[in-house]
Motif scaffolding. Structure first.
Motif, PDB file in Angstrom:
ATOM      1  N   LEU A  84       0.802  -1.215   0.000  1.00  0.00           N
ATOM      2  CA  LEU A  84       0.000   0.000   0.000  1.00  0.00           C
ATOM      3  C   LEU A  84       0.838   1.269   0.000  1.00  0.00           C
ATOM      4  O   LEU A  84       0.486   2.250  -0.659  1.00  0.00           O
ATOM      5  N   SER A 137      -5.136   0.767 -11.648  1.00  0.00           N
ATOM      6  CA  SER A 137      -4.611   0.765 -10.290  1.00  0.00           C
ATOM      7  C   SER A 137      -5.225  -0.369  -9.474  1.00  0.00           C
ATOM      8  O   SER A 137      -4.524  -1.061  -8.728  1.00  0.00           O
ATOM      9  N   LEU A 139      -3.160  -3.666  -8.006  1.00  0.00           N
ATOM     10  CA  LEU A 139      -3.139  -3.868  -6.563  1.00  0.00           C
ATOM     11  C   LEU A 139      -3.732  -5.220  -6.186  1.00  0.00           C
ATOM     12  O   LEU A 139      -3.184  -5.937  -5.335  1.00  0.00           O
ATOM     13  N   ARG A 192      -6.070   3.932  -0.946  1.00  0.00           N
ATOM     14  CA  ARG A 192      -4.980   3.764  -1.903  1.00  0.00           C
ATOM     15  C   ARG A 192      -5.420   4.203  -3.300  1.00  0.00           C
ATOM     16  O   ARG A 192      -4.690   4.921  -3.998  1.00  0.00           O
TER      17      ARG A 192
END
Length: 296
Positions: free
Chosen positions: A111, A167, A171, A198
């Motif tokens: 993170l 993103s 992640l 995040r």
């Protein structure tokens, strides 16, 4: 507005070079986000270490479960391995029990480090903003719908939605590889709010390259400046990770790197502050981008 947005999505899926560049940026983001950040201390396998090296279950099996540690070529007993991880009092009965316990430390590492955004900064604004503007289609559409603002909003919406999707994918891929048991260990509420924070911070970091793509008319300059900006964010991110606490510097890339924000039961006030700063950046540079397109 809905018609403009639909048209932008329709045109995007027919720009194969742009789609290939976006795919390459996604792969680069996944890769760089999983590497050891330049400028941080060497990794430490201690569960609560400040700087933690990511490793998958397969790598764990090769290095520990098969009897080998990365830092040594001699076989270790169960007691020695648990001591190296700082788990002497955890009641570990087998080496298989150790890997899931690394989930929290690896999740925090995933993170705070925003290095993979370098690729998104360099590619997305050029492919989704500057290139369409250079072709003249947005200006032509604005003339047809009699509103430059709606056309620009559609461009910005597609940019943010694409950035959000990339993103999120990168992640989730990293979480599956390195911290698959984080929900069972820390709870779904922790996982959800940290994931949303995040993503919000990622969009805040990317809002500046988006504005530069509207502002600067040369494609090469957009790519170079945004890549340099991504490297600057990398440096700020690593710099922030050196502090144990929270320093209220209102820069998304810096706040991104404050590890205290990503710990379970983190400081709620500073988490809210970071979210508001990120939201402020998004609103500010969206407004500047709209004004830039309207006046061009």
């Amino acid at each position: 507005m809905a018609k403009c947005l639909k048209q932008e999505v329709f045109i995007l899926f027919r720009r194969w070079p742009a789609l290939l560049l976006i795919l390459a940026a996604l792969i680069g983001s996944c890769w760089l986000g999983s590497t050891q950040p330049i400028g941080t201390e060497k990794y430490d396998r201690h569960i609560d270490a400040k700087s933690y090296w990511l490793f998958s279950r397969g790598e764990f099996r090769r290095q520990v479960l098969d009897g080998w540690l990365l830092s040594s070529f001699s076989r270790k007993s169960l007691e020695e391995v648990t001591e190296s991880y700082g788990l002497e009092d955890a009641g570990i009965q087998s080496l298989e029990e150790i890997y899931p316990l690394t989930a929290k430390a690896q999740y925090v590492r995933l993170l705070w480090f925003a290095g993979g955004l370098i690729f998104l900064c360099a590619v997305l604004p050029a492919a989704l903003i500057r290139y369409p503007l250079d072709t003249g289609f947005p200006a032509m559409t604005a003339g047809l719908v009699k509103s430059r603002r709606r056309v620009a909003l559609a461009e910005i919406a597609v940019f943010f939605l694409t950035a959000l999707l990339l993103s999120l994918i990168s992640l989730l891929v990293q979480i599956a590889l390195f911290a698959g048991s984080i929900v069972s260990q820390a709870g779904f509420a922790y996982f959800l709010y940290t994931l949303l924070l995040r993503l919000l911070m990622d969009l805040a970091v990317l809002s500046i390259p988006m504005y530069l793509a509207f502002r600067i008319r040369r494609m090469s300059a957009v790519i170079v400046l945004n890549a340099a900006y991504g490297c600057l964010c990398y440096a700020l991110n690593v710099l922030a990770s050196r502090w144990e606490g929270v320093i209220p510097i209102p820069l998304p890339a810096f706040l991104h790197g404050l590890r205290a924000l990503w710990q379970p039961n983190g400081p709620g006030l500073w988490i809210a502050f970071s979210a508001l700063v990120s939201l402020g950046f998004i609103v500010l540079f969206t407004s500047l981008s709209l004004r830039c397109f309207e006046r061009s």
